[in-house]
Design an enzyme around this catalytic site. Sequence first.
Site, PDB file in Angstrom:
ATOM      1  N   ARG A 212     -21.873 -32.200  19.758  1.00 47.52           N
ATOM      2  CA  ARG A 212     -20.841 -31.667  18.713  1.00 47.52           C
ATOM      3  C   ARG A 212     -20.893 -32.658  17.512  1.00 47.52           C
ATOM      4  NH1 ARG A 212     -15.814 -32.822  18.300  1.00 47.52           N
ATOM      5  NH2 ARG A 212     -15.567 -32.939  20.867  1.00 47.52           N
TER       6      ARG A 212
ATOM      7  N   TYR B 105     -11.512 -40.556  18.121  1.00 49.82           N
ATOM      8  CA  TYR B 105     -12.093 -41.244  19.432  1.00 49.82           C
ATOM      9  C   TYR B 105     -13.665 -41.253  19.645  1.00 49.82           C
ATOM     10  CZ  TYR B 105     -12.717 -35.794  19.471  1.00 49.82           C
ATOM     11  OH  TYR B 105     -13.297 -34.737  19.113  1.00 49.82           O
TER      12      TYR B 105
ATOM     13  N   HIS C  57     -13.936 -30.703  17.787  1.00 51.07           N
ATOM     14  CA  HIS C  57     -13.795 -29.658  18.868  1.00 51.07           C
ATOM     15  C   HIS C  57     -13.272 -28.400  18.250  1.00 51.07           C
ATOM     16  CE1 HIS C  57     -13.115 -28.180  22.782  1.00 51.07           C
ATOM     17  NE2 HIS C  57     -11.790 -27.779  22.322  1.00 51.07           N
TER      18      HIS C  57
END
Length: 370
Positions: free
Chosen positions: A256, A269, A260
């Site tokens: 990805r 992160y 998200h």
Amino acid sequence: MPGKSTYPVQLVQPDGHRVLDPEHAALVADIGPEQLRGLYEDMVIARRIDTEATALQRQGELGLWAPLLGQEAAQVGSAHALHPDDYVFSDYRETAVAYCRGVPPADLTRLWRGAAHYCWDPHPVRMTNPNIVVGSQGLHATGYAFAAHLDGADIATIVYFGDGASSQGDIAEALGFAASWSAPVVFFCQNNHWAISEPVRVQSATPIAHRAYGYGMPGTQVDGNDVLAVLAVTRQAVARARSGGGPSFIEALTYRMGPHTTADDPTRYRSAAELEQWARRDPIDRIRLLLEREGQWDEEFAQRVAAHSDEVALMVRTATIEMPDPTPMELFDHVYTTPHPLITTQRKAYAEYLAGDPGWSSARSKGAPG
């Protein structure tokens, strides 16, 4: 049952070179230059739709969007392996699958704008709408597949979910039922390496495809950024399901590249170095390089694809901005397929509430949206 796959299936390397794999290459032997160009075009259009929808959300025209950037090959390759009568059960990121199944671009953002409970009519395209309850679509796909089997329909269903959803109990239950009753369902896990902010190593200490063996079904790991490899392994699994061989599990290794959802900040992160590493494995660049190496690339084709993708993006933007607001009473539409006394009672009570609300009546008379 086929033997365990010990390495990801790959037919095209990131630099565009083909990989010698006679078994899986035979499954896509019919994909000539024109078909390969078609796969490339679908991936470019899917990315362009995604870019436009992300921009629409940033501009306040959509409430939310779940980007697919980087996962185009996993979705386009698997979608092209399906038969028209197969049924697709999606989560909330399968925009490219929806496009390949024939969903009108103008319908792709209806749910995300908050203008309806759904995006498209599932029946003509045989694909469910975006599913927000993580993992529940596994049960839906398995139940539909088993019912179709009982009815004598030689079809397959395919269910898409992410690496994070593989930790949900619904997926485990679906795998167990499908294996026990030989339901013709293909479990397609898009392992994009991040479930919101949790890395895949938190979801599984072993390759996710290995879980299939415990349920007694074949599990295959495939390079999810290789559209030909994905097409090959999905064709294999679909053929198994349609011929009565039972369920299969595919783990497509992809990444990805974006957030998200548009409510997420992935820079909090994951590292820029990781992003750069996966950018070198871009699924669209890979097929462009293959076409170039095999003398099937030219600027006229590139410009035509770019123009087509812009046309589709304009459809999405125009339809989104011009989408009419729903009336409050539409809240009760399509909750059940048949009339239900509870919904009838609630509908009546809500209509009475609106009729007796001066604020609502005043707003409507001034043309405020419903």
